[in-house]
Design an enzyme around this catalytic site. Structure first.
Site, PDB file in Angstrom:
ATOM      1  N   SER A 256       0.854  -1.201   0.000  1.00  0.00           N
ATOM      2  CA  SER A 256       0.000   0.000   0.000  1.00  0.00           C
ATOM      3  C   SER A 256       0.877   1.234   0.000  1.00  0.00           C
ATOM      4  O   SER A 256       1.644   1.458   0.954  1.00  0.00           O
ATOM      5  CB  SER A 256      -0.892   0.025   1.239  1.00  0.00           C
TER       6      SER A 256
ATOM      7  N   HIS B  83      -1.265  -1.351  -4.250  1.00  0.00           N
ATOM      8  CA  HIS B  83      -2.524  -1.055  -3.545  1.00  0.00           C
ATOM      9  C   HIS B  83      -2.614   0.454  -3.317  1.00  0.00           C
ATOM     10  O   HIS B  83      -1.703   1.068  -2.767  1.00  0.00           O
ATOM     11  CB  HIS B  83      -2.545  -1.818  -2.222  1.00  0.00           C
TER      12      HIS B  83
ATOM     13  N   ASP C 230      -4.830   3.412  -1.741  1.00  0.00           N
ATOM     14  CA  ASP C 230      -5.874   3.682  -0.738  1.00  0.00           C
ATOM     15  C   ASP C 230      -6.455   5.081  -0.907  1.00  0.00           C
ATOM     16  O   ASP C 230      -5.791   6.085  -0.635  1.00  0.00           O
ATOM     17  CB  ASP C 230      -5.267   3.562   0.669  1.00  0.00           C
TER      18      ASP C 230
ATOM     19  N   MET D  12      -9.024   7.873   0.254  1.00  0.00           N
ATOM     20  CA  MET D  12      -9.807   8.296   1.432  1.00  0.00           C
ATOM     21  C   MET D  12     -10.342   9.701   1.217  1.00  0.00           C
ATOM     22  O   MET D  12      -9.659  10.553   0.648  1.00  0.00           O
ATOM     23  CB  MET D  12      -8.919   8.274   2.670  1.00  0.00           C
TER      24      MET D  12
ATOM     25  N   HIS E 207      -8.469   0.831  -3.733  1.00  0.00           N
ATOM     26  CA  HIS E 207      -9.369   0.574  -2.599  1.00  0.00           C
ATOM     27  C   HIS E 207     -10.053   1.896  -2.258  1.00  0.00           C
ATOM     28  O   HIS E 207      -9.427   2.789  -1.698  1.00  0.00           O
ATOM     29  CB  HIS E 207      -8.528   0.040  -1.431  1.00  0.00           C
TER      30      HIS E 207
ATOM     31  N   MET F  35     -12.233   4.208  -0.185  1.00  0.00           N
ATOM     32  CA  MET F  35     -12.859   4.442   1.128  1.00  0.00           C
ATOM     33  C   MET F  35     -13.554   5.788   1.001  1.00  0.00           C
ATOM     34  O   MET F  35     -13.124   6.797   1.582  1.00  0.00           O
ATOM     35  CB  MET F  35     -11.788   4.444   2.224  1.00  0.00           C
TER      36      MET F  35
ATOM     37  N   MET G 287     -11.134  -6.273   5.698  1.00  0.00           N
ATOM     38  CA  MET G 287     -10.358  -5.317   6.497  1.00  0.00           C
ATOM     39  C   MET G 287      -9.997  -5.954   7.839  1.00  0.00           C
ATOM     40  O   MET G 287     -10.877  -6.422   8.566  1.00  0.00           O
ATOM     41  CB  MET G 287     -11.168  -4.039   6.767  1.00  0.00           C
TER      42      MET G 287
ATOM     43  N   GLY H  12      -8.761   3.850   7.289  1.00  0.00           N
ATOM     44  CA  GLY H  12      -8.476   5.265   7.508  1.00  0.00           C
ATOM     45  C   GLY H  12      -6.998   5.561   7.742  1.00  0.00           C
ATOM     46  O   GLY H  12      -6.534   6.633   7.382  1.00  0.00           O
ATOM     47  N   PHE H  13      -6.270   4.609   8.310  1.00  0.00           N
ATOM     48  CA  PHE H  13      -4.878   4.879   8.652  1.00  0.00           C
ATOM     49  C   PHE H  13      -4.021   3.636   8.492  1.00  0.00           C
ATOM     50  O   PHE H  13      -4.510   2.521   8.719  1.00  0.00           O
ATOM     51  CB  PHE H  13      -4.767   5.370  10.104  1.00  0.00           C
ATOM     52  N   GLY H  14      -2.774   3.849   8.127  1.00  0.00           N
ATOM     53  CA  GLY H  14      -1.812   2.756   8.112  1.00  0.00           C
ATOM     54  C   GLY H  14      -1.259   2.547   9.515  1.00  0.00           C
ATOM     55  O   GLY H  14      -1.525   3.337  10.432  1.00  0.00           O
TER      56      GLY H  14
ATOM     57  N   ASP I 167      -6.414  -6.693   4.386  1.00  0.00           N
ATOM     58  CA  ASP I 167      -5.834  -5.348   4.427  1.00  0.00           C
ATOM     59  C   ASP I 167      -5.796  -4.829   5.860  1.00  0.00           C
ATOM     60  O   ASP I 167      -6.839  -4.630   6.486  1.00  0.00           O
ATOM     61  CB  ASP I 167      -6.709  -4.431   3.555  1.00  0.00           C
ATOM     62  N   GLY I 168      -4.574  -4.617   6.371  1.00  0.00           N
ATOM     63  CA  GLY I 168      -4.412  -3.982   7.676  1.00  0.00           C
ATOM     64  C   GLY I 168      -3.606  -4.815   8.652  1.00  0.00           C
ATOM     65  O   GLY I 168      -3.968  -5.949   8.968  1.00  0.00           O
ATOM     66  N   GLY I 169      -2.469  -4.287   9.074  1.00  0.00           N
ATOM     67  CA  GLY I 169      -1.676  -4.939  10.122  1.00  0.00           C
ATOM     68  C   GLY I 169      -0.963  -6.202   9.680  1.00  0.00           C
ATOM     69  O   GLY I 169      -0.557  -7.006  10.514  1.00  0.00           O
TER      70      GLY I 169
ATOM     71  N   SER J 285       2.839  -0.238   6.092  1.00  0.00           N
ATOM     72  CA  SER J 285       3.952   0.130   6.979  1.00  0.00           C
ATOM     73  C   SER J 285       5.000  -0.976   7.078  1.00  0.00           C
ATOM     74  O   SER J 285       6.189  -0.682   7.230  1.00  0.00           O
ATOM     75  CB  SER J 285       3.416   0.500   8.364  1.00  0.00           C
TER      76      SER J 285
HETATM   77  C1  DX5 Z   1      -6.238   1.366   5.815  1.00  0.00           C
HETATM   78  C2  DX5 Z   1      -5.695   1.001   4.453  1.00  0.00           C
HETATM   79  C3  DX5 Z   1      -4.587   0.003   4.423  1.00  0.00           C
HETATM   80  C4  DX5 Z   1      -3.351   0.403   5.080  1.00  0.00           C
HETATM   81  C5  DX5 Z   1      -2.576  -0.823   5.471  1.00  0.00           C
HETATM   82  O1  DX5 Z   1      -7.382   2.113   5.633  1.00  0.00           O
HETATM   83  O2  DX5 Z   1      -6.739   0.449   3.672  1.00  0.00           O
HETATM   84  O3  DX5 Z   1      -4.297  -0.349   3.092  1.00  0.00           O
HETATM   85  O4  DX5 Z   1      -2.561   1.207   4.282  1.00  0.00           O
HETATM   86  O5  DX5 Z   1      -1.512  -0.359   6.172  1.00  0.00           O
HETATM   87  P1  DX5 Z   1      -0.691  -1.235   7.179  1.00  0.00           P
HETATM   88  O6  DX5 Z   1      -0.132  -2.361   6.405  1.00  0.00           O
HETATM   89  O7  DX5 Z   1       0.315  -0.267   7.688  1.00  0.00           O
HETATM   90  O8  DX5 Z   1      -1.661  -1.710   8.246  1.00  0.00           O
HETATM   91 ZN    ZN Z   2      -6.474  -0.532   1.563  1.00  0.00          ZN
END
Ligand code: DX5
Ligand code: ZN
Length: 226
Positions: A10, A35, A37, A39, A74, A76, A145, A150-152, A183-185, A206
């Site tokens: 991402s 990817h 993102d 927003m 993606h 949002m 998800m 909303g945030f990485g 997607d996420g973490g 990240s």
């Molecule tokens: C969150 C995004 C994710 C995010 C993943 O809203 O959709 O794509 O960038 O980031 P990490 O891998 O840092 O959790």
């Molecule tokens: Zn995403």
């Protein structure tokens, strides 16, 4: 049957001052998809980039040998349809949206597919997969998800594993070729568990862009996937 795993970095966690270079570097490092993102500070409390940035990055989304690397958008955002069409024009290869962000989910899917782009549905951590009962025959991708959008840089929510298992069963029952993305973490140390639950495509922001050597992280992820 062996699964083809895909790593989708991402660019939310990339250096925005050097986005083109970052896309190139992460592709050289082995990214399968990029990817993207999107927003809108309305559906989620953050604001990123729009179709013009996607269009500017499109020429960079290819390997050194010139093979195109898919741009996985993606959304949002709410509403969905107008910007989805703009992203299709801007070179997106896949466009996913959150069903709760669209007043007419089936229509939004059709609008994306009518542009020749693959369509996906995205499910937030507290959202059920019910809408798939009426849409699974239309879509190319399910995105689960494992953080709130909303945030990485957030931590993986474990209940996503159960939802991935459910989604995998629905895909098998449908008999269709649908990618199951998460997607996420996602990190080197949890990716195997997520694959075991049934995911085949892994977004990581990240974990990759937060390290100096992108290839090392992607190689470690592939090693963990076995
Ligand atoms: C969150 C995004 C994710 C995010 C993943 O809203 O959709 O794509 O960038 O980031 P990490 O891998 O840092 O959790
Ligand atoms: Zn995403």
């Amino acid at each position: 049957m062996t699964t083809t795993f895909r790593i989708a970095p991402s660019i939310l966690s990339a250096d925005f001052a050097r986005l083109g270079e970052e896309v190139k570097s992460v592709i050289d490092a082995g990214a399968d998809w990029i990817h993207f993102d999107v927003m809108d500070n309305h559906y989620v409390p953050n604001l990123t980039f729009g179709p013009m940035v996607c269009q500017a990055l499109k020429p960079h989304a290819k390997t050194a040998a010139g093979v195109a690397v898919p741009i996985d958008v993606h959304l949002m955002i709410s509403p969905v349809d107008a910007l989805a069409a703009a992203f299709a024009e801007a070179g997106a290869d896949l466009i996913s949206f959150h069903p709760d962000a669209s007043g007419h989910v089936h229509r939004s899917i059709q609008a994306i597919k009518s542009k020749g782009v693959q369509a996906g549905l995205v499910f937030n951590p507290a959202e059920t997969l019910d809408v798939l009962a009426w849409t699974i025959d239309e879509i190319d991708l399910i995105l689960i998800m494992s953080v709130n959008p909303g945030f990485g840089g957030q931590s993986f929510i474990d209940s996503a594993l159960r939802k991935i298992e459910q989604a995998r069963k629905l895909i098998e029952a449908s008999g269709r070729d649908i990618r199951l993305e998460v997607d996420g973490g996602i990190k080197v140390d949890n990716i195997r568990r997520v694959a075991y639950a049934g995911a085949d495509t892994f977004v990581a922001g990240s974990a990759i862009f937060g390290k100096p050597d992108y290839k090392r992280v992607i190689d470690q992820m592939r090693l963990a996937l076995g």
